[in-house]
Scaffold this motif. Structure first.
Motif, PDB file in Angstrom:
ATOM      1  N   SER A 190       0.972  -1.288  -0.150  1.00  0.00           N
ATOM      2  CA  SER A 190      -0.090   0.007   0.001  1.00  0.00           C
ATOM      3  C   SER A 190       0.819   1.161   0.025  1.00  0.00           C
ATOM      4  N   ASP A 191       0.606   2.095  -0.824  1.00  0.00           N
ATOM      5  CA  ASP A 191       1.383   3.384  -0.986  1.00  0.00           C
ATOM      6  C   ASP A 191       0.290   4.585  -0.884  1.00  0.00           C
ATOM      7  N   VAL A 192      -0.788   4.362   0.075  1.00  0.00           N
ATOM      8  CA  VAL A 192      -1.694   5.218   0.111  1.00  0.00           C
ATOM      9  C   VAL A 192      -1.518   6.001   1.662  1.00  0.00           C
ATOM     10  N   ASP A 193      -0.358   6.768   1.830  1.00  0.00           N
ATOM     11  CA  ASP A 193       0.061   7.535   2.816  1.00  0.00           C
ATOM     12  C   ASP A 193      -0.557   8.841   2.825  1.00  0.00           C
ATOM     13  N   MET A 194      -1.858   8.778   3.546  1.00  0.00           N
ATOM     14  CA  MET A 194      -2.646  10.082   3.567  1.00  0.00           C
ATOM     15  C   MET A 194      -1.930  11.275   4.280  1.00  0.00           C
ATOM     16  N   ASN A 195      -1.318  11.038   5.027  1.00  0.00           N
ATOM     17  CA  ASN A 195      -0.486  12.314   5.782  1.00  0.00           C
ATOM     18  C   ASN A 195       0.731  12.582   5.458  1.00  0.00           C
ATOM     19  N   GLN A 196       1.325  11.821   4.412  1.00  0.00           N
ATOM     20  CA  GLN A 196       2.662  12.080   3.968  1.00  0.00           C
ATOM     21  C   GLN A 196       3.712  12.047   4.989  1.00  0.00           C
ATOM     22  N   ASP A 197       3.399  11.339   5.871  1.00  0.00           N
ATOM     23  CA  ASP A 197       4.736  10.909   6.905  1.00  0.00           C
ATOM     24  C   ASP A 197       5.633   9.918   6.437  1.00  0.00           C
ATOM     25  N   GLY A 198       5.604   9.386   5.474  1.00  0.00           N
ATOM     26  CA  GLY A 198       6.386   8.242   5.041  1.00  0.00           C
ATOM     27  C   GLY A 198       6.176   6.908   5.330  1.00  0.00           C
ATOM     28  N   ILE A 199       4.831   6.702   6.240  1.00  0.00           N
ATOM     29  CA  ILE A 199       4.421   5.300   6.827  1.00  0.00           C
ATOM     30  C   ILE A 199       3.095   5.363   6.845  1.00  0.00           C
ATOM     31  N   PHE A 200       2.669   3.917   6.263  1.00  0.00           N
ATOM     32  CA  PHE A 200       1.381   3.535   6.430  1.00  0.00           C
ATOM     33  C   PHE A 200       0.793   3.110   7.720  1.00  0.00           C
TER      34      PHE A 200
ATOM     35  N   ARG B 199      -2.243   3.791  11.537  1.00  0.00           N
ATOM     36  CA  ARG B 199      -3.534   3.915  12.210  1.00  0.00           C
ATOM     37  C   ARG B 199      -3.952   5.192  11.465  1.00  0.00           C
ATOM     38  N   GLU B 200      -3.173   6.419  11.451  1.00  0.00           N
ATOM     39  CA  GLU B 200      -3.677   7.575  11.195  1.00  0.00           C
ATOM     40  C   GLU B 200      -4.093   7.769   9.911  1.00  0.00           C
ATOM     41  N   ASP B 201      -3.174   7.237   8.999  1.00  0.00           N
ATOM     42  CA  ASP B 201      -3.653   6.935   7.399  1.00  0.00           C
ATOM     43  C   ASP B 201      -5.110   6.273   7.351  1.00  0.00           C
ATOM     44  N   VAL B 202      -5.303   5.238   8.055  1.00  0.00           N
ATOM     45  CA  VAL B 202      -6.567   4.331   8.008  1.00  0.00           C
ATOM     46  C   VAL B 202      -7.717   5.182   8.551  1.00  0.00           C
TER      47      VAL B 202
END
Length: 68
Positions: free
Chosen positions: A41-51, A53-56
């Motif tokens: 998964s490359d959907v890093d919603m907050n662009q912090d470099g990791i996927f 719980r915040e992204d979920v």
């Protein structure tokens, strides 16, 4: 090219098509489950470099509302 332009070009764009994976034209829990369970998964919603719980959490906020 300026430093700012390089930073902007390197940010991925997350579109509806990236999030709607089941083909039903809605972003739902099933789409989020597919994204969250994918090791690639490359959907890093907050662009912090990791996927994580915040992204979920951000993905879950995109779920389409059911209108009856």
């Amino acid at each position: 090219m300026s430093r700012l332009n390089k930073a902007i070009l390197s940010r991925p764009v997350i579109t509806f098509k990236n999030l709607e994976l089941t083909g039903d034209s809605k972003i739902g829990v099933d789409d989020i489950a597919i994204i969250a369970s994918s090791a690639e998964s490359d959907v890093d919603m907050n662009q912090d470099g990791i996927f994580d719980r915040e992204d979920v959490s951000r993905l879950l906020s995109q779920i389409s509302r059911v209108v009856e």
